[in-house]
Each structure stands twice: as structure tokens, then as C-alpha cells.
Enzyme design. Structure first.
Site, PDB file in Angstrom:
ATOM      1  N   GLY A  41      45.057  48.309  21.045  1.00  0.00           N
ATOM      2  CA  GLY A  41      44.539  49.097  22.113  1.00  0.00           C
ATOM      3  C   GLY A  41      44.799  48.701  23.478  1.00  0.00           C
ATOM      4  O   GLY A  41      44.748  49.724  24.180  1.00  0.00           O
ATOM      5  N   GLU A  95      41.488  43.071  26.846  1.00  0.00           N
ATOM      6  CA  GLU A  95      40.994  43.868  25.825  1.00  0.00           C
ATOM      7  C   GLU A  95      40.679  45.355  26.443  1.00  0.00           C
ATOM      8  O   GLU A  95      40.790  45.370  27.628  1.00  0.00           O
ATOM      9  CB  GLU A  95      39.508  43.136  25.354  1.00  0.00           C
ATOM     10  CG  GLU A  95      38.839  44.094  24.231  1.00  0.00           C
ATOM     11  CD  GLU A  95      39.659  44.087  23.115  1.00  0.00           C
ATOM     12  OE1 GLU A  95      40.600  44.551  22.939  1.00  0.00           O
ATOM     13  OE2 GLU A  95      38.868  43.376  22.239  1.00  0.00           O
ATOM     14  N   ASP A  96      41.023  46.254  25.504  1.00  0.00           N
ATOM     15  CA  ASP A  96      40.787  47.564  25.931  1.00  0.00           C
ATOM     16  C   ASP A  96      39.241  47.842  26.135  1.00  0.00           C
ATOM     17  O   ASP A  96      39.128  48.487  27.154  1.00  0.00           O
ATOM     18  CB  ASP A  96      41.163  48.460  24.806  1.00  0.00           C
ATOM     19  CG  ASP A  96      40.966  48.316  23.364  1.00  0.00           C
ATOM     20  OD1 ASP A  96      40.163  47.374  23.136  1.00  0.00           O
ATOM     21  OD2 ASP A  96      41.337  49.147  22.462  1.00  0.00           O
ATOM     22  N   ASP A  99      32.836  46.606  22.781  1.00  0.00           N
ATOM     23  CA  ASP A  99      31.519  47.384  22.153  1.00  0.00           C
ATOM     24  C   ASP A  99      30.340  46.511  21.613  1.00  0.00           C
ATOM     25  O   ASP A  99      29.818  46.075  22.450  1.00  0.00           O
ATOM     26  CB  ASP A  99      32.091  48.182  21.000  1.00  0.00           C
ATOM     27  CG  ASP A  99      31.211  49.249  20.430  1.00  0.00           C
ATOM     28  OD1 ASP A  99      30.918  49.990  21.324  1.00  0.00           O
ATOM     29  OD2 ASP A  99      31.057  49.415  19.090  1.00  0.00           O
ATOM     30  N   GLY A 101      30.854  43.363  20.793  1.00  0.00           N
ATOM     31  CA  GLY A 101      31.206  42.053  21.288  1.00  0.00           C
ATOM     32  C   GLY A 101      31.416  41.193  20.168  1.00  0.00           C
ATOM     33  O   GLY A 101      32.040  39.874  20.328  1.00  0.00           O
ATOM     34  N   THR A 103      34.118  40.912  17.681  1.00  0.00           N
ATOM     35  CA  THR A 103      35.342  40.699  17.484  1.00  0.00           C
ATOM     36  C   THR A 103      35.683  39.679  18.682  1.00  0.00           C
ATOM     37  O   THR A 103      36.323  38.782  18.470  1.00  0.00           O
ATOM     38  CB  THR A 103      36.058  41.759  17.451  1.00  0.00           C
ATOM     39  OG1 THR A 103      35.572  42.675  16.424  1.00  0.00           O
ATOM     40  CG2 THR A 103      37.529  41.458  17.210  1.00  0.00           C
ATOM     41  N   LEU A 104      35.455  40.224  19.796  1.00  0.00           N
ATOM     42  CA  LEU A 104      35.862  39.315  21.131  1.00  0.00           C
ATOM     43  C   LEU A 104      35.123  37.926  21.138  1.00  0.00           C
ATOM     44  O   LEU A 104      35.779  36.881  21.460  1.00  0.00           O
ATOM     45  CB  LEU A 104      35.634  40.153  22.329  1.00  0.00           C
ATOM     46  CG  LEU A 104      36.355  39.809  23.412  1.00  0.00           C
ATOM     47  CD1 LEU A 104      37.873  39.582  23.101  1.00  0.00           C
ATOM     48  CD2 LEU A 104      36.209  40.629  24.818  1.00  0.00           C
ATOM     49  N   LYS A 127      30.959  48.747  27.082  1.00  0.00           N
ATOM     50  CA  LYS A 127      29.804  49.369  26.434  1.00  0.00           C
ATOM     51  C   LYS A 127      28.580  48.355  26.296  1.00  0.00           C
ATOM     52  O   LYS A 127      28.638  48.222  25.048  1.00  0.00           O
ATOM     53  CB  LYS A 127      30.234  50.206  25.217  1.00  0.00           C
ATOM     54  CG  LYS A 127      31.107  51.391  25.329  1.00  0.00           C
ATOM     55  CD  LYS A 127      30.993  52.134  23.867  1.00  0.00           C
ATOM     56  CE  LYS A 127      31.963  53.012  23.748  1.00  0.00           C
ATOM     57  NZ  LYS A 127      32.087  53.764  22.284  1.00  0.00           N
ATOM     58  N   PHE A 148      32.184  58.037  22.048  1.00  0.00           N
ATOM     59  CA  PHE A 148      33.536  57.379  21.425  1.00  0.00           C
ATOM     60  C   PHE A 148      34.584  58.101  22.313  1.00  0.00           C
ATOM     61  O   PHE A 148      34.803  59.278  22.539  1.00  0.00           O
ATOM     62  CB  PHE A 148      33.615  57.922  20.017  1.00  0.00           C
ATOM     63  CG  PHE A 148      34.841  57.191  19.233  1.00  0.00           C
ATOM     64  CD1 PHE A 148      34.623  55.848  18.652  1.00  0.00           C
ATOM     65  CD2 PHE A 148      36.156  57.676  19.223  1.00  0.00           C
ATOM     66  CE1 PHE A 148      35.693  55.357  18.184  1.00  0.00           C
ATOM     67  CE2 PHE A 148      36.966  56.934  18.659  1.00  0.00           C
ATOM     68  CZ  PHE A 148      36.976  55.857  18.213  1.00  0.00           C
ATOM     69  N   ASP A 155      42.244  54.510  20.927  1.00  0.00           N
ATOM     70  CA  ASP A 155      42.533  55.629  19.663  1.00  0.00           C
ATOM     71  C   ASP A 155      41.506  55.968  18.802  1.00  0.00           C
ATOM     72  O   ASP A 155      40.317  55.490  18.692  1.00  0.00           O
ATOM     73  CB  ASP A 155      43.521  54.841  18.761  1.00  0.00           C
ATOM     74  CG  ASP A 155      43.062  53.946  17.842  1.00  0.00           C
ATOM     75  OD1 ASP A 155      43.115  54.212  16.661  1.00  0.00           O
ATOM     76  OD2 ASP A 155      42.443  52.682  18.240  1.00  0.00           O
ATOM     77  N   ARG A 161      46.133  57.401  21.838  1.00  0.00           N
ATOM     78  CA  ARG A 161      46.217  56.428  22.721  1.00  0.00           C
ATOM     79  C   ARG A 161      47.263  56.806  23.847  1.00  0.00           C
ATOM     80  O   ARG A 161      47.144  56.239  25.066  1.00  0.00           O
ATOM     81  CB  ARG A 161      47.294  55.242  21.910  1.00  0.00           C
ATOM     82  CG  ARG A 161      46.313  54.378  21.011  1.00  0.00           C
ATOM     83  CD  ARG A 161      47.174  53.328  20.466  1.00  0.00           C
ATOM     84  NE  ARG A 161      46.812  53.008  19.152  1.00  0.00           N
ATOM     85  CZ  ARG A 161      45.731  51.999  18.909  1.00  0.00           C
ATOM     86  NH1 ARG A 161      45.034  51.621  19.937  1.00  0.00           N
ATOM     87  NH2 ARG A 161      45.346  51.648  17.816  1.00  0.00           N
TER      88      ARG A 161
END
Length: 172
Positions: A41, A95-96, A99, A101, A103-104, A127, A148, A155, A161
């Protein structure tokens, strides 16, 4: 046929990327920077951002995943690691969208174990209403509502994208 509403037009995105790059330029003051884009992303945002930076920049990418369709699974899937050593280097994760948080947060913890000189996070879209961790980006282009969105690298099942604007995905 899919339906969309424009949330952030291309011109606003370009202006904000320049503004964030100016902040990064001022804060690093010419020091070298390793920019790590999070695939897939963030590839467009990463490219746009690094073209505005005024210091020696090394770019690398990694790939993680936690989404299926429009839902976060909560599972951290590591697909591709960076290929450079970041020990004692200034590192910027690009990062794109942030959300939940989760994963990051895991990604940041993993990279901190490699002992960078500094580690900051830059996101195109944030977000915070969906956040389940205490992660706060160091640089954020846009804070957006819980919709969303697609476009500018974002994507829906690998589609959309390429949109230059960020659009709210309204389904089919």
C-alpha cells in the site's frame, strides 16, 4: 459496478506530502535517512515522499499483511524483510494507513531490536478511532474517519490502488 465518493482529492494529497517532507527535512537537517516503505500500500506515498526529501536517502521495502478484503484479521503475516542493516541509522517507516495499529506496533518492535539510531513512523492516513494500541505516528498527512478508503496505494482486494484521489469505497 463499484461505487465511490471522493474523500481527499489528488491536489490536497500532493500539498500535504510536500508539507510533511518539509517537516522531515527540517528535523533531520541533512542527516542520512533510511526510508522503509511498507508494501504494498505505501509504494506510491513512499515514492512521492522521498522525491521531496533533501538528505541522503536509502530506500528499502518490507511487506506485512493483516487484511483480507476490508477487515483486519489481527494476524501479523511477515512476507518480505528489508535487505539492509539499520543499526545506528536514522530510520523512517512509511505506511499507507494506520488502522488498529497492531501490525505497525509489531513491526516497530521488530525493527527496534535491530538497534537503529532513531526510528520514526510516517503515515499517509490515520484512523485513530479504530486504534487498539497506543501507537501514534510521528508524521501523519491526514486523519480520516472510520470509512473504508481506496486509492493512492490503498486497495480493496488488490484493486483501486491506482486512483489518484482517495475515495470511500461504497461497495458494489
Amino acid at each position: 459496478m463499484a461505487k465511490f465518493d471522493v474523500m481527499i482529492p489528488e491536489a490536497e494529497i500532493k500539498a500535504k506530502v510536500k508539507e510533511i517532507a518539509d517537516r522531515i527535512n527540517a528535523e533531520y537537517n541533512g542527516e542520512p535517512l533510511v526510508v522503509i516503505g511498507v508494501l504494498t500500500g505505501a509504494f506510491i506515498f513512499t515514492a512521492d515522499l522521498v522525491r521531496e526529501l533533501n538528505m541522503p536517502v536509502v530506500v528499502d521495502f518490507l511487506q506485512v499483511s493483516s487484511y483480507v478484503g476490508d477487515q483486519s484479521t489481527g494476524n501479523f503475516i511477515f512476507k518480505k524483510d528489508i535487505s539492509i542493516d539499520i543499526k545506528d541509522k536514522n530510520v523512517l517507516i512509511v505506511e499507507d494507513i494506520i488502522d488498529t495499529g497492531r501490525t505497525l506496533k509489531k513491526l516497530k518492535e521488530m525493527l527496534l531490536m535491530r538497534e537503529p539510531k532513531s526510528l520514526k513512523i510516517c503515515t499517509a492516513f490515520d484512523k485513530p478511532s479504530r486504534r487498539v494500541t497506543e501507537l501514534v505516528p510521528d508524521y501523519n498527512c491526514f486523519t480520516i474517519p472510520d470509512e473504508f478508503v481506496v486509492g493512492y496505494g490503498l486497495d480493496y482486494d488488490s484493486l483501486y490502488r491506482d486512483f489518484k484521489d482517495v475515495k470511500i469505497y461504497r461497495g458494489n
